[in-house]
Write a protein that holds these residues in place. Structure first.
Motif, short mmCIF file in Angstrom:
data_model
loop_
_atom_site.label_atom_id
_atom_site.label_comp_id
_atom_site.label_asym_id
_atom_site.label_seq_id
_atom_site.Cartn_x
_atom_site.Cartn_y
_atom_site.Cartn_z
N SER A 58 0.83 -1.21 0.00
CA SER A 58 0.00 0.00 0.00
C SER A 58 0.87 1.25 0.00
O SER A 58 0.60 2.21 -0.74
CB SER A 58 -0.92 0.01 1.23
OG SER A 58 -1.88 -1.03 1.17
N LEU A 59 1.91 1.25 0.82
CA LEU A 59 2.80 2.42 0.87
C LEU A 59 3.50 2.63 -0.47
O LEU A 59 3.59 3.77 -0.96
CB LEU A 59 3.82 2.24 1.99
CG LEU A 59 3.28 2.43 3.41
CD1 LEU A 59 4.27 1.90 4.44
CD2 LEU A 59 2.95 3.89 3.68
N ALA A 60 3.98 1.55 -1.07
CA ALA A 60 4.65 1.69 -2.37
C ALA A 60 3.69 2.24 -3.41
O ALA A 60 4.08 3.06 -4.27
CB ALA A 60 5.21 0.34 -2.81
N ALA A 61 2.43 1.84 -3.34
CA ALA A 61 1.44 2.30 -4.32
C ALA A 61 1.16 3.80 -4.19
O ALA A 61 0.76 4.43 -5.18
CB ALA A 61 0.15 1.52 -4.17
N ILE A 62 1.36 4.36 -3.00
CA ILE A 62 1.16 5.81 -2.84
C ILE A 62 2.49 6.56 -2.77
O ILE A 62 2.57 7.67 -2.30
CB ILE A 62 0.28 6.14 -1.62
CG1 ILE A 62 0.97 5.81 -0.30
CG2 ILE A 62 -1.08 5.45 -1.72
CD1 ILE A 62 0.27 6.41 0.92
N ARG A 63 3.56 5.90 -3.24
CA ARG A 63 4.89 6.51 -3.38
C ARG A 63 5.50 6.84 -2.02
O ARG A 63 6.06 7.92 -1.82
CB ARG A 63 4.82 7.75 -4.27
CG ARG A 63 4.22 7.46 -5.63
CD ARG A 63 4.18 8.67 -6.52
NE ARG A 63 3.50 8.36 -7.78
CZ ARG A 63 3.43 9.19 -8.80
NH1 ARG A 63 3.98 10.39 -8.73
NH2 ARG A 63 2.80 8.83 -9.91
N MET A 64 5.40 5.88 -1.13
CA MET A 64 6.05 6.00 0.18
C MET A 64 6.79 4.71 0.49
O MET A 64 6.55 3.67 -0.14
CB MET A 64 5.03 6.29 1.29
CG MET A 64 4.43 7.68 1.26
SD MET A 64 3.34 7.97 2.70
CE MET A 64 4.52 7.93 4.06
N LYS A 150 -4.85 -0.25 0.76
CA LYS A 150 -5.63 -0.13 1.99
C LYS A 150 -5.50 1.30 2.51
O LYS A 150 -4.79 1.58 3.50
CB LYS A 150 -5.19 -1.16 3.03
CG LYS A 150 -6.23 -1.38 4.13
CD LYS A 150 -5.92 -2.61 4.95
CE LYS A 150 -6.89 -2.80 6.10
NZ LYS A 150 -8.27 -3.08 5.66
N ALA A 151 -6.17 2.19 1.81
CA ALA A 151 -6.10 3.62 2.11
C ALA A 151 -7.25 4.03 3.03
O ALA A 151 -8.27 3.35 3.12
CB ALA A 151 -6.16 4.42 0.81
#
Length: 293
Positions: A58-64, A150-151
């Motif tokens: 999830s973090l990778a998908a939002i560039r984190m 999972k935002a």
């Protein structure tokens, strides 16, 4: 009891009712954050590596990137759950992109995330309620196209659940392009002619940790299963329907849009799966592992 618990906030443990982030936090302003909910049975967290891998995705998908290592997360979970020794709990964690002086849609160059985690007591499972099953309705899926993240942007889910409640149902199954995707906070299974079916992984549904365990339990027990698209006719004519999540575990759907599913009671396959799932939980409570090879 929960009022006196400590929460984790950016490296510190503070009273839960005093844990705060600035009003300029991007999670608050934009829903620019991701989260996980991890059950802890008897105080023992459930499938932590699986939850943390999903958090990383999830973090990778939002560039984190994950701001903490797995060992650091493990120590946080241990500290939090030790406040309620032996209790069934729910650990909530959230990573936001952070707080910045200026409200701006542009992602800041210097990422300084806010990291939040806390635990609360889970109510005891009511076996009689579980055996009664739940009622659901179907609704159009109005969510965005990255439901695999999972935002915390859950307004569409909240509104669908509100409509389900208003119509006397416990949950809504969301329909997109004539296919049943998942519930507002749960994954979907149907049983048809002895075959357990769940929709395939895609960007438009969440890869559930409980869902994956159910598939593992099916494989271990020799229960036929498949990942395949579930159309409305498949849903309406299913022998059984289940919804799975960390909080619902494996819930049997006994009514769909006001009509009974099967004979209107949880089916034989559900009873078998529920027994397997409860046995898995008990192994964890006793110090074993809920992992299925």
């Amino acid at each position: 009891m929960n009022d006196s618990l400590l929460a984790y906030l950016n490296g510190e443990y503070v009273p839960k009712d005093q844990a705060c982030v600035p009003i300029t936090d991007r999670g608050l302003l934009f829903g620019d954050s991701v989260y996980e909910v991890i059950p802890a049975y008897g105080g023992r967290p459930f499938r932590v590596p699986h939850h943390l891998r999903r958090l990383d995705r999830s973090l990778a998908a939002i560039r984190m990137q994950n701001p903490l290592s797995q060992d650091e997360w493990q120590k946080i979970f241990e500290r939090l759950t030790q406040q309620l020794p032996g209790k069934d709990q729910s650990i909530y964690l959230q990573v936001t992109r952070g707080s910045y002086p200026v409200r701006n849609h542009v992602i800041p160059d210097d990422i300084q995330p806010n990291v939040i985690a806390f635990t609360s007591v889970n109510p005891a499972r009511d076996p009689d309620k579980a055996r009664r099953g739940i009622k659901v309705i179907t609704l159009e899926d109005i969510r965005w196209h990255r439901c695999d993240i999972k935002a915390t942007t859950l307004l569409a889910n909240v509104l669908a659940r509100a409509q389900a409640t208003e119509e006397g149902a416990d949950e809504a199954i969301l329909i997109r392009d004539a296919a049943a995707m998942e519930g507002t906070a749960s994954n979907l299974f149907v049983v048809s002619n002895g075959l357990v079916i769940t929709p395939p992984d895609s960007p438009e549904l969440l890869p559930g940790i409980t869902r994956d365990l159910v598939l593992e339990l099916c494989r271990e027990a020799g229960v036929p299963f498949a990942q395949a698209t579930i159309g409305m006719p498949d849903l309406e004519h299913a022998d059984e329907i289940w919804l799975t999540s960390s909080t619902r575990e494996v819930a049997a759907v006994v009514e769909l849009n006001g009509r009974p599913v099967g004979n209107g009671t949880p089916g034989e396959m559900w009873h078998r799966m529920d027994a397997l799932f409860q046995a898995c939980k008990e192994r964890l409570r006793l110090g074993g592992d809920c992992h299925v090879d």
